[in-house]
Design an enzyme around this catalytic site. Sequence first.
Site, PDB file in Angstrom:
ATOM      1  CG  ASP A  74      -1.880   1.153   1.277  1.00  0.00           C
ATOM      2  OD1 ASP A  74      -1.665   2.149   0.544  1.00  0.00           O
ATOM      3  OD2 ASP A  74      -2.861   1.082   2.043  1.00  0.00           O
ATOM      4  CE1 TYR A 166      -5.081  11.967 -11.097  1.00  0.00           C
ATOM      5  CE2 TYR A 166      -4.940  13.419 -13.002  1.00  0.00           C
ATOM      6  CZ  TYR A 166      -4.692  12.193 -12.411  1.00  0.00           C
ATOM      7  OH  TYR A 166      -4.073  11.207 -13.129  1.00  0.00           O
TER       8      TYR A 166
END
Length: 282
Positions: A74, A166
Amino acid sequence: MRDHRGELTGRVAVVTGGSRGIGRALVLALSAAGADVVVAGKSETEDPRLPGTIYSVTAEVRSLGGRALAVKTDVRKEAEVERLIQRTVAEFGRADIVISNAGALWWERVIDTPPKRYDLIWQVNVRAAYLAAYYALPHMVRQGWGHLLTNSPSITTTASPGKAAYMTTKMGMSRLMVGIAAEHEHDNIAANALWPAAPIDTAATRNWGRDKMGEPAQWRRPEIYVDAALEILTSEPRTCTGRMVTDEEILTERGWSADDLDSYWVTGQPPLEPLWIDGRAV
């Protein structure tokens, strides 16, 4: 278009987000070029909407005669990124190439981007690229050879309406690369940002929706990004560093013709209506 078989023999490559899409294609291409590969990602079980796991891709590499290691990672968690690099070096003895391909896609206005979502895209995009570089760079310095590559665009002042939050994370990744390139210009370590000039046909692209990503006829196959990446990664690091380029740009520099580039479109020919991204037609 170019045969890179054997050019990365003896090198070790780490690809985050390596279980599907561009990541999987990169893993297979790097292995074909001779590298030992580490497939990093969270996917350990199949998802009908997002097929592929770190283990299925590792098995593909091994079935083709390559060496591969799957490491569940992760990228939001520092300890797991540190462990990724440590396991890479423990297994293969070095870490030559680290591609920060894992990404969180979020094309919405700032007013439609909750703080929790922004934290996530920041962590998966720019912070994860920093962590990978932080833990890999000492090994690259000792080796006197290394490539860092992010999936991110050139830094611009284009407004990017609907994608502003973003793009701060994606351009942050690119800014990190050009900074590292300058910091390690005498260490034979390259740091570059590579961005697709047109959407790439992946499960993520298809799942995001046509209102954001257009039609399949406006997409290219993952091979264009992979071929561009290999042109960078098979270069001696000091000769190709500090770049922020699109796949089209690097391939054109290396001799690809317009017809060659057209062969990457999903339909085999340019779209009748180009998709506009960040203020320019592609």
